[in-house]
Design an enzyme around this catalytic site. Sequence first.
Site, PDB file in Angstrom:
ATOM      1  N   TYR A 142      -4.367  -8.838   0.077  1.00 30.54           N
ATOM      2  CA  TYR A 142      -5.015  -8.021   1.108  1.00 30.54           C
ATOM      3  C   TYR A 142      -6.534  -8.092   0.990  1.00 30.54           C
ATOM      4  CZ  TYR A 142      -0.209  -6.346   1.476  1.00 30.54           C
ATOM      5  OH  TYR A 142       1.152  -6.274   1.611  1.00 30.54           O
TER       6      TYR A 142
ATOM      7  N   GLU B 229      -0.148   0.597   3.245  1.00 35.10           N
ATOM      8  CA  GLU B 229      -0.078   1.185   1.912  1.00 35.10           C
ATOM      9  C   GLU B 229       0.545   0.155   0.985  1.00 35.10           C
ATOM     10  OE1 GLU B 229       0.130   4.473   4.845  1.00 35.10           O
ATOM     11  OE2 GLU B 229       1.600   2.914   4.467  1.00 35.10           O
TER      12      GLU B 229
END
Length: 153
Positions: free
Chosen positions: A123, A111
Amino acid sequence: MITNETITYRKMTVDDIDQILLIEEEAFPVPWTREAFEHEMTTNLYSYYIVAETEAKEIVGYCGMWIVLDESHITNVAVSERMRGLKIGEGLMREAIRVVLEQDVVLMTLEVRVTNEIAKNLYYKLGFQDGGIRKNYYTDTQEDALVMWVEFK
């Protein structure tokens, strides 16, 4: 100036907690406690933490994850303020991926704050995709979290 060539990555130990707590305080509005890290290091059989360390043995970042069967969940990634922008976070994530691939993990998830563009871009660079939103996930601001995942073939 410290460069990436002087950074090494290794598995975290209990002896590293003092330095990790300093980074934690800098990086997060609601930092984890010493007890939380001690639990991760001594009791949680699924946890695996990596530190980024200078040649002078100063810890300048860390990445924590849980590895359960063939899945991994990144719990936290942080780099000391003065070392940000040197790709240490990327190095930590690449080392985490290397570790889980050795253990036949097929899925990694995490998260991230919906407003954390720097982390989200990292990411995405590493192959993560958007998976959904966790509403009011962060207790300090009630900010939503973007769930991201990557599947390893």
